[in-house]
Design an enzyme around this catalytic site. Structure first.
Site, PDB file in Angstrom:
ATOM      1  N   GLY A  13      -7.279  10.834   5.241  1.00  0.00           N
ATOM      2  CA  GLY A  13      -7.610   9.435   5.013  1.00  0.00           C
ATOM      3  C   GLY A  13      -8.585   8.849   6.011  1.00  0.00           C
ATOM      4  O   GLY A  13      -9.575   9.478   6.401  1.00  0.00           O
ATOM      5  N   ILE A  14      -8.305   7.619   6.440  1.00  0.00           N
ATOM      6  CA  ILE A  14      -9.187   6.910   7.356  1.00  0.00           C
ATOM      7  C   ILE A  14      -9.293   7.647   8.683  1.00  0.00           C
ATOM      8  O   ILE A  14     -10.363   7.718   9.292  1.00  0.00           O
ATOM      9  CB  ILE A  14      -8.683   5.468   7.577  1.00  0.00           C
ATOM     10  CG1 ILE A  14      -8.773   4.667   6.268  1.00  0.00           C
ATOM     11  CG2 ILE A  14      -9.488   4.767   8.667  1.00  0.00           C
ATOM     12  CD1 ILE A  14      -8.063   3.327   6.318  1.00  0.00           C
ATOM     13  N   ASP A  33      -1.270  14.088  14.851  1.00  0.00           N
ATOM     14  CA  ASP A  33      -0.746  14.052  13.485  1.00  0.00           C
ATOM     15  C   ASP A  33       0.425  15.008  13.378  1.00  0.00           C
ATOM     16  O   ASP A  33       0.734  15.750  14.328  1.00  0.00           O
ATOM     17  CB  ASP A  33      -1.840  14.425  12.469  1.00  0.00           C
ATOM     18  CG  ASP A  33      -1.677  13.689  11.137  1.00  0.00           C
ATOM     19  OD1 ASP A  33      -0.538  13.630  10.628  1.00  0.00           O
ATOM     20  OD2 ASP A  33      -2.678  13.181  10.603  1.00  0.00           O
ATOM     21  N   ASP A  42       5.566  13.615  15.913  1.00  0.00           N
ATOM     22  CA  ASP A  42       6.238  12.778  14.919  1.00  0.00           C
ATOM     23  C   ASP A  42       6.357  11.371  15.503  1.00  0.00           C
ATOM     24  O   ASP A  42       7.185  11.118  16.388  1.00  0.00           O
ATOM     25  CB  ASP A  42       7.617  13.353  14.610  1.00  0.00           C
ATOM     26  CG  ASP A  42       8.366  12.547  13.560  1.00  0.00           C
ATOM     27  OD1 ASP A  42       7.824  11.523  13.086  1.00  0.00           O
ATOM     28  OD2 ASP A  42       9.500  12.933  13.211  1.00  0.00           O
ATOM     29  N   LEU A  43       5.542  10.465  15.021  1.00  0.00           N
ATOM     30  CA  LEU A  43       5.512   9.109  15.562  1.00  0.00           C
ATOM     31  C   LEU A  43       6.617   8.219  15.015  1.00  0.00           C
ATOM     32  O   LEU A  43       6.672   7.028  15.345  1.00  0.00           O
ATOM     33  CB  LEU A  43       4.146   8.471  15.300  1.00  0.00           C
ATOM     34  CG  LEU A  43       2.948   9.199  15.919  1.00  0.00           C
ATOM     35  CD1 LEU A  43       1.660   8.453  15.601  1.00  0.00           C
ATOM     36  CD2 LEU A  43       3.118   9.362  17.423  1.00  0.00           C
ATOM     37  N   GLY A  72       0.320   5.997   9.377  1.00  0.00           N
ATOM     38  CA  GLY A  72       1.174   5.004   8.731  1.00  0.00           C
ATOM     39  C   GLY A  72       1.704   5.550   7.428  1.00  0.00           C
ATOM     40  O   GLY A  72       1.296   6.630   6.979  1.00  0.00           O
ATOM     41  N   SER A 112      -3.501  -4.160   7.573  1.00  0.00           N
ATOM     42  CA  SER A 112      -3.624  -4.155   6.114  1.00  0.00           C
ATOM     43  C   SER A 112      -3.777  -5.577   5.591  1.00  0.00           C
ATOM     44  O   SER A 112      -3.243  -6.531   6.178  1.00  0.00           O
ATOM     45  CB  SER A 112      -2.385  -3.523   5.481  1.00  0.00           C
ATOM     46  OG  SER A 112      -2.404  -3.662   4.068  1.00  0.00           O
ATOM     47  N   TYR A 152       6.460  -3.190   3.981  1.00  0.00           N
ATOM     48  CA  TYR A 152       5.087  -2.852   4.369  1.00  0.00           C
ATOM     49  C   TYR A 152       4.360  -4.094   4.907  1.00  0.00           C
ATOM     50  O   TYR A 152       3.800  -4.050   6.017  1.00  0.00           O
ATOM     51  CB  TYR A 152       4.337  -2.243   3.187  1.00  0.00           C
ATOM     52  CG  TYR A 152       2.990  -1.661   3.582  1.00  0.00           C
ATOM     53  CD1 TYR A 152       2.911  -0.429   4.241  1.00  0.00           C
ATOM     54  CD2 TYR A 152       1.798  -2.331   3.301  1.00  0.00           C
ATOM     55  CE1 TYR A 152       1.679   0.110   4.606  1.00  0.00           C
ATOM     56  CE2 TYR A 152       0.571  -1.804   3.655  1.00  0.00           C
ATOM     57  CZ  TYR A 152       0.520  -0.581   4.306  1.00  0.00           C
ATOM     58  OH  TYR A 152      -0.689  -0.058   4.680  1.00  0.00           O
ATOM     59  N   LYS A 156       3.021  -4.594   8.931  1.00  0.00           N
ATOM     60  CA  LYS A 156       1.611  -4.852   9.238  1.00  0.00           C
ATOM     61  C   LYS A 156       1.405  -6.264   9.805  1.00  0.00           C
ATOM     62  O   LYS A 156       0.536  -6.466  10.669  1.00  0.00           O
ATOM     63  CB  LYS A 156       0.754  -4.640   7.986  1.00  0.00           C
ATOM     64  CG  LYS A 156       0.732  -3.186   7.500  1.00  0.00           C
ATOM     65  CD  LYS A 156       0.117  -2.241   8.541  1.00  0.00           C
ATOM     66  CE  LYS A 156      -0.075  -0.840   7.980  1.00  0.00           C
ATOM     67  NZ  LYS A 156      -0.726   0.064   8.950  1.00  0.00           N
TER      68      LYS A 156
END
Length: 253
Positions: A13-14, A33, A42-43, A72, A112, A152, A156
């Site tokens: 992704g981004i 990651d 593992d965050l 995320g 977001s 979500y 954010k």
């Protein structure tokens, strides 16, 4: 000047788009990651966040020019609180000493457009208090009340508020560390492409996130803004939420 930037969620992704962009500019990227990264972490756990910070600091010999948190999840559940909020805030805080050692440290986090939607006030308050257990308990309550869709936006919104508060706290602005949020609209990914292919879902998504300027985003569009915010050239922008959304935020408000 070559800079060293740590990027969470760098494998897709981004995060992947930004990693490619910065490396193409000659910078060093330390990817973080669950897989396919320099630092595997593992965050979703405090131990994983602190381990990631320790590993990044060791790889850069204690001097880090920038952090961008792209990691995320959009899957409804408590991982939204664990990864989206605490996975950024605890990691960034742990990396503050390495950032402060840089001549031009910068931080950017991915928020977001959903932060403009209704959030759960208990989840937000617990996040901003730094109480992960209370935040998870509040999230469980929201799920039990069939309000999982609020988690979500809650994660954010809390993240944006944390950045705005942190930007001027001791150890950040006074240490020369700008910290900002980039809040994208709809970014084209395999998941959103499936939604767009369904006319009914596309109509719902377009009503929720109207984007009159140039339509949906590519990951590269967001990466370009993140790259500037963590560049040495960004000397005075801090505590800001930059909506990269084709006009969605102003339309909704």
């Amino acid at each position: 000047m070559t800079r060293t930037i740590a990027i969470t969620g760098s494998a897709s992704g981004i995060g992947a788009a930004l990693s490619s962009l910065l490396q193409g500019q000659g910078h060093r990227v330390i990817g973080v990651d669950l897989r396919d990264a320099e630092v595997i972490a593992d965050l979703s756990t405090s131990a994983g966040r602190l381990s990631a910070a320790s590993s990044v600091s060791a790889l850069v010999d204690g001097v880090l020019d920038g952090v961008v948190t792209c990691a995320g999840t959009s899957i409804p559940g408590d991982l939204m609180v664990k990864v989206n909020f605490f996975g950024t805030t605890e990691l960034v805080t742990a990396l503050q000493p390495a950032l402060a050692a840089s001549a031009a440290p910068r931080v950017a986090v991915v928020g977001s457009i959903s932060a403009t939607q209704q959030a759960d006030s208990d989840v937000v308050a617990a996040c901003l208090a730094g109480d992960e257990d209370a935040a998870l308990a509040a999230a469980a309550g929201a799920i039990g009340d069939r309000r999982a869709h609020q988690l979500y936006p809650s994660s954010k919104f809390a993240l944006a508020q944390w950045v705005r508060r942190t930007a001027i706290e001791p150890g950040w602005a006074d240490a020369g560390i700008p910290i900002n949020v980039v809040a994208p609209g709809v970014v084209l990914t395999p998941m959103t492409e499936e939604l767009i292919a369904d006319p009914a879902m596309k109509q719902i998504m377009d009503a929720a996130v109207p984007m009159p300027l140039n339509g949906y985003l590519q990951a590269d569009d967001v990466a370009q803004v993140l790259a500037f915010l963590v560049s040495a050239e960004n000397s005075h922008i801090t505590g800001q939420v930059v909506f990269v959304d084709g006009g969605a935020e102003v339309t909704l408000r």
